[in-house]
Design a protein around this motif. Structure first.
Motif, mmCIF file in Angstrom:
data_model
loop_
_atom_site.group_PDB
_atom_site.id
_atom_site.type_symbol
_atom_site.label_atom_id
_atom_site.label_comp_id
_atom_site.label_asym_id
_atom_site.label_seq_id
_atom_site.Cartn_x
_atom_site.Cartn_y
_atom_site.Cartn_z
ATOM 1 N N GLY A 102 -110.004 11.611 -46.836
ATOM 2 C CA GLY A 102 -108.550 11.449 -46.904
ATOM 3 C C GLY A 102 -107.930 12.155 -48.076
ATOM 4 N N LEU A 103 -108.735 12.675 -49.036
ATOM 5 C CA LEU A 103 -108.186 13.393 -50.187
ATOM 6 C C LEU A 103 -108.625 14.847 -50.168
ATOM 7 C CD1 LEU A 103 -106.592 13.223 -52.842
ATOM 8 C CD2 LEU A 103 -108.746 12.643 -53.986
ATOM 9 N N ASN A 104 -109.891 15.138 -50.322
ATOM 10 C CA ASN A 104 -110.392 16.497 -50.239
ATOM 11 C C ASN A 104 -111.466 16.625 -49.163
ATOM 12 O OD1 ASN A 104 -112.355 15.020 -51.477
ATOM 13 N ND2 ASN A 104 -112.310 16.146 -53.423
ATOM 14 N N ALA A 105 -111.569 15.641 -48.282
ATOM 15 C CA ALA A 105 -112.506 15.673 -47.156
ATOM 16 C C ALA A 105 -111.855 14.983 -45.981
ATOM 17 C CB ALA A 105 -113.814 14.979 -47.531
ATOM 18 N N PRO A 106 -112.189 15.397 -44.727
ATOM 19 C CA PRO A 106 -111.561 14.762 -43.551
ATOM 20 C C PRO A 106 -111.985 13.311 -43.429
ATOM 21 C CG PRO A 106 -113.332 16.218 -42.875
ATOM 22 C CD PRO A 106 -113.124 16.460 -44.341
ATOM 23 N N SER A 107 -111.104 12.492 -42.872
ATOM 24 C CA SER A 107 -111.394 11.082 -42.657
ATOM 25 C C SER A 107 -112.484 10.953 -41.606
ATOM 26 C CB SER A 107 -110.127 10.356 -42.184
ATOM 27 O OG SER A 107 -110.409 8.999 -41.955
ATOM 28 N N PRO A 108 -113.395 9.984 -41.749
ATOM 29 C CA PRO A 108 -114.482 9.861 -40.770
ATOM 30 C C PRO A 108 -113.994 9.460 -39.389
ATOM 31 C CG PRO A 108 -114.509 8.029 -42.320
ATOM 32 C CD PRO A 108 -113.516 9.016 -42.839
ATOM 33 N N GLN A 109 -112.794 8.829 -39.281
ATOM 34 C CA GLN A 109 -112.303 8.419 -37.962
ATOM 35 C C GLN A 109 -111.565 9.521 -37.248
ATOM 36 O OE1 GLN A 109 -111.759 6.615 -40.711
ATOM 37 N NE2 GLN A 109 -112.961 4.728 -40.393
ATOM 38 N N GLU A 110 -110.965 10.469 -37.988
ATOM 39 C CA GLU A 110 -110.122 11.499 -37.410
ATOM 40 C C GLU A 110 -110.855 12.834 -37.404
ATOM 41 O OE1 GLU A 110 -107.254 11.016 -36.064
ATOM 42 O OE2 GLU A 110 -107.117 8.901 -36.600
ATOM 43 N N PRO A 111 -110.609 13.696 -36.399
ATOM 44 C CA PRO A 111 -111.186 15.044 -36.414
ATOM 45 C C PRO A 111 -110.505 15.912 -37.452
ATOM 46 C CG PRO A 111 -109.773 14.770 -34.516
ATOM 47 C CD PRO A 111 -109.853 13.404 -35.154
#
Length: 354
Positions: free
Chosen positions: A332-341
């Motif tokens: 959610g900051l410098n990496a994609p969220s695990p739930q969202e593509p």
């Protein structure tokens, strides 16, 4: 046979008797002339019974004693004698000199105390001359280094402790402590109370089998056997003692092999150099924790609902990642969220919900 030698008292008594006899015979003599004329010397009084040879030997002994009292007669050693030169070299080698002794004697002979007559002003007072004698404790405190000075003198100031300055050689002690594979002295050595006295009132937990042994199911089988023995009558228990039954706990050998050779784990032991102290077993092992990973226990403690971001994510999106972990990947900051593509917008990664 030779006559026994008379003592001084016996000779004096004999002489007094002779004087009395002569006084009785010659009554006209004056009392001054008949006084006891004892010899001034300590030697034996000559008598008719004393042989002349004994008197001569006694005189020689008195002469020898007088010479011993005056001091032994030492023959002067010539200075050109090689033995004298060898002795002089030996004395000089060990820091002693015959010439220095003569100089010291002359100096001591000249350094005689001065006598003061009717000059009270020139007499030095005892308070001025007598300097206060410093105690051993104060002298040791003056020569003692401070912690800052010791840290400035050594190469490894990080190993310096507060009690190192009290040692006889602080620099050597710090150098030894800085060597490799050195185990420090336990910290409880300076405590006045007994070691592990704080665990005296704590109840010790009962013994628990390791996890790899408990997974074989031996505890359940043993509990079932114990319940069955509790239900037996007295007659059955007596018969069991006489004729015990074997093979009550039959465990599969494959399970035992897997438990002890595949799933066995080592107990938690302290590493080399780690010193045990009171309460160490209750401290959390921070080596198992990793930054950015939230355990289930921490999520429950923070009151986080499943799938929601941590409460500090919004602040990190405004300010930035923590400076202590510049390479940390935060979802959610410098990496994609695990739930969202990748590329999807969500409240966790700063997007606006629709």
């Amino acid at each position: 046979m030779a006559a026994a030698k008379m003592t001084k008292n016996q000779m004096r008594r004999a002489k007094k008797k002779e004087q009395k006899k002569t006084q009785a015979e010659n009554g006209s003599k004056a009392p001054e002339e008949t006084k006891d004329e004892t010899p001034k010397e300590d030697g034996p009084v000559p008598d008719e019974t004393t042989p002349v040879a004994d008197l001569e030997v006694k005189k020689d002994d008195d002469a020898d004693s007088k010479m011993d009292a005056d001091g032994p007669v030492i023959d002067e050693i010539p200075l050109d004698d090689p033995a004298y030169a060898d002795f002089k070299k030996a004395f000089e080698k060990y820091g002693m000199s015959l010439d220095d002794d003569e100089v010291v004697k002359e100096a001591n002979a000249g350094n005689k105390g001065e006598v003061f007559f009717d000059q009270d002003d020139e007499i030095p007072s005892e308070d001025e001359d007598a300097q206060p004698k410093m105690s051993k404790k104060k002298r040791k405190k003056l020569n003692k280094l401070s912690i800052a000075e010791l840290k400035a003198l050594v190469r490894t100031p990080e190993v310096v402790e507060w009690n190192d300055v009290s040692s006889s050689d602080p620099r050597l002690l710090v150098q030894i402590k800085a060597q490799r594979n050195i185990v420090p002295v336990p910290g409880h050595w300076s405590l006045k109370r007994e070691y592990l006295s704080s665990k005296r009132g704590i109840e010790k937990p009962p013994f628990k089998l390791p996890q790899f042994i408990a997974e074989t199911g031996i505890t359940e089988m043993r509990d079932a056997v114990l319940e069955k023995q509790a239900e037996q009558t007295l007659k059955q228990k007596q018969r069991e003692r006489v004729q015990p039954k074997m093979g009550k706990l039959d465990i599969d050998y494959q399970k035992l092999y897997d438990a002890f050779f595949r799933h066995q784990t080592k107990p938690d032991l302290t590493r080399f150099g780690d010193v045990y102290y009171e309460g160490k077993e209750w401290e959390a092992d921070y080596n198992i924790f990793k930054a950015g990973e939230l355990s289930e226990g921490l999520r429950e403690a923070l009151g986080m609902q499943p799938g929601f971001p941590p409460p500090w994510l919004l602040q990190q999106q405004r300010v930035g990642p923590p400076p202590s972990y510049p390479t940390l990947k935060i979802p959610g900051l410098n990496a994609p969220s695990p739930q969202e593509p990748h590329g999807a917008s969500s409240p966790a990664n700063g997007g606006s919900p629709h």
